[in-house]
Design an enzyme around this catalytic site. Structure first.
Site, PDB file in Angstrom:
ATOM      1  N   HIS A 101       0.887  -1.166   0.000  1.00 19.09           N
ATOM      2  CA  HIS A 101       0.000   0.000   0.000  1.00 19.09           C
ATOM      3  C   HIS A 101       0.928   1.219   0.000  1.00 19.09           C
ATOM      4  CE1 HIS A 101      -2.307  -3.050   2.317  1.00 19.09           C
ATOM      5  NE2 HIS A 101      -3.395  -2.492   1.858  1.00 19.09           N
ATOM      6  N   ASP A 104       2.288   2.007   3.354  1.00 11.82           N
ATOM      7  CA  ASP A 104       3.234   1.060   3.971  1.00 11.82           C
ATOM      8  C   ASP A 104       4.653   1.511   3.697  1.00 11.82           C
ATOM      9  OD1 ASP A 104       1.004  -0.606   4.294  1.00 11.82           O
ATOM     10  OD2 ASP A 104       1.457  -1.716   2.454  1.00 11.82           O
TER      11      ASP A 104
HETATM   12  C1  XUL Z   1      -7.358  -6.654   4.441  1.00  7.78           C
HETATM   13  C2  XUL Z   1      -6.586  -7.077   3.268  1.00  7.78           C
HETATM   14  C3  XUL Z   1      -5.770  -6.011   2.616  1.00  7.78           C
HETATM   15  C4  XUL Z   1      -5.730  -6.111   1.129  1.00  7.78           C
HETATM   16  C5  XUL Z   1      -5.005  -4.978   0.457  1.00  7.78           C
HETATM   17  O1  XUL Z   1      -8.055  -7.671   5.050  1.00  7.78           O
HETATM   18  O2  XUL Z   1      -6.593  -8.210   2.892  1.00  7.78           O
HETATM   19  O3  XUL Z   1      -4.492  -6.064   3.142  1.00  7.78           O
HETATM   20  O4  XUL Z   1      -5.127  -7.299   0.719  1.00  7.78           O
HETATM   21  O5  XUL Z   1      -5.523  -3.748   0.794  1.00  7.78           O
END
Ligand code: XUL
Ligand code: CO
Length: 437
Positions: A101, A104
């Site tokens: 993300h 992150d």
């Molecule tokens: C949350 C989840 C996230 C997604 C990406 O449960 O799985 O980490 O994979 O936003």
């Protein structure tokens, strides 16, 4: 910088008999199965958020992770140092991809412009690290759920300026993903859903979510990003109801809003079980709808009803997964991303290796077993036999659309009763799977 994982070398394939717990027993990256090296079947990825940002905090206490490189101080300098740690880990593990993300990898800034600048600075470092190591980005995404501005959702917020801010954030995340050669971009709903229907205009929120995704697709086109978009289903948590509930719900949403040509599924094991499905069901359903994209590999706990994001070690589960993935022709350009975190009690850096090695080995065994089942052909033969009547004259005519209620009534009035049924032999099927394990 000194090595973050000093004393740990490159993890090697040593075969099932090795006593070395920092070695692969089954994942042999270049071993060819069904004409393809293992590394290409899986395209394994490490999740930046869990591996390098997870602290081990839970609602009952703060983080426990020992991460000597997290020395605090200037957040951007720490983020840049973390890039080196992440790529040292990828190299030592022999894992080809990572996923992130935006927030992150780079710290939130005081303004949107500062957020963008932070992300650009870290993207420079990520780009250099990718060039140096040959590691690649499987997919990028934007965190549209942690910051308090997203308390009511992002694309589905009742606040239009929050929608606009989220659009700006995804625009940037897409551009950075594109710049880093990302093979895909994920939408996971975050807080897109509701806690209470009394205060929610569901139709409006769904329309807004679709408008948002169309804008992303349009922007990808504008900047020449040709990676695959994914929608990641999850039924609940953090919201009581998430709009991306399960694969069937997501497919319906995509088709309703004309997004089906642009978006496939990123399917996560623990989300499937939260939706009351087996992962195999979600994969098979996506496969038969032509939207099987990528997977987030993890597992829940049978005794705990939330998204525990544990590393997958159950070979029966990975066999089901790999059987279904092979059946539908593989994942690329998707892959297997470990959306999984070490337990709060497993706080030493070396535990990150044990966790990923176990997951990669479990998947490698699942692949070997599934391929053996396919080569043997007995399971498929039994399934084909079960449906044999559909290959007979009547079945073929029905499937081809050449029959009607009236013609079938005539047929069965002539026969008086349907042919006798044959046992489904569920136990035989289940025993057969165990023959390969
Ligand atoms: C949350 C989840 C996230 C997604 C990406 O449960 O799985 O980490 O994979 O936003
Ligand atoms: Co996920």
């Amino acid at each position: 910088m000194a090595e973050a994982f000093a004393g740990i070398g490159r993890i090697a394939y040593e075969g099932p008999a090795t006593q070395n717990m920092l070695a692969f027993r089954h994942y042999d990256a270049d071993a060819v199965i069904e004409g393809k090296p293992m590394r290409d079947h899986f395209r394994f990825a490490v999740s930046y958020w869990h591996a390098f940002r997870g602290t081990g905090a839970d609602p009952f206490g703060p983080g426990t992770m020992v991460r000597p490189w997290e020395t605090g101080g200037d957040p951007l300098a720490t983020a840049l140092r973390r890039v080196d740690v992440a790529f040292e880990f990828l190299e030592k593990l022999g894992c080809d991809f990572y996923c992130f993300h935006d927030r992150d990898v780079a710290p939130e800034g005081a303004t949107l412009a500062e957020c963008h600048a932070n992300l650009d600075a870290v993207a420079d470092a990520l780009e250099r690290a990718q060039q140096r190591t040959g590691k690649k980005l499987l997919w990028g995404t934007a965190n549209l759920f942690s910051h308090p501005r997203y308390v009511h959702g992002a694309a589905t917020s009742p606040n239009a300026e929050v929608f606009a801010y989220a659009a700006a954030q995804v625009k940037k995340a897409l551009e950075v993903t594109h710049r880093l050669g990302g093979a895909g971009y994920v939408f996971w709903g975050g807080r897109e859903g509701y806690q209470c229907l009394w205060n929610t205009d569901m139709k409006r929120e769904l329309d807004h979510l679709a408008r948002f995704m169309h804008m992303a697709v349009d922007h990808a086109k504008a900047i020449g990003f040709t990676g695959q978009f994914y929608f990641e289903p999850k039924p609940r948590e953090p919201m009581k109801h998430q709009y991306d509930y399960d694969v069937a719900t997501c497919v319906n949403f995509l088709r309703t809003y004309g997004l089906e040509k642009h978006v496939k599924m990123n399917i996560e094991t623990n989300h499937a079980t939260l939706a009351g499905h087996e992962m195999q069901h979600e994969l098979d359903y996506a496969g038969l709808q032509g939207v099987l994209g990528s997977i987030d590999a993890n597992t829940g706990d049978t005794l705990v009803g939330w998204d525990t994001d544990q590393f997958p070690t159950n070979v029966y589960l990975t066999t089901q997964i790999m059987w279904t993935i092979l059946k539908h022709g593989g994942l690329a350009p998707g892959g297997v991303n470990f959306d999984a975190k070490v337990r709060r009690e497993s706080f030493e850096p070396v535990d990150l290796f044990h966790a990923h090695i176990g997951g990669m080995d479990a998947f490698a065994r699942g692949l070997k077993i599934a391929a053996a089942m396919r080569a043997d052909g007995r399971l498929q033969k039994l399934v084909d036999e079960r449906y044999a009547s559909w290959s007979g004259p009547l079945g073929r005519r029905i499937e081809a659309g050449g029959e009607s209620f009236a013609s079938l009534e005539k047929e069965m009035l002539g026969k008086g009763e349907a042919a006798a049924n044959v046992s489904g032999r569920q136990e035989l099927f289940e025993n057969l799977i165990n023959c390969y394990l």
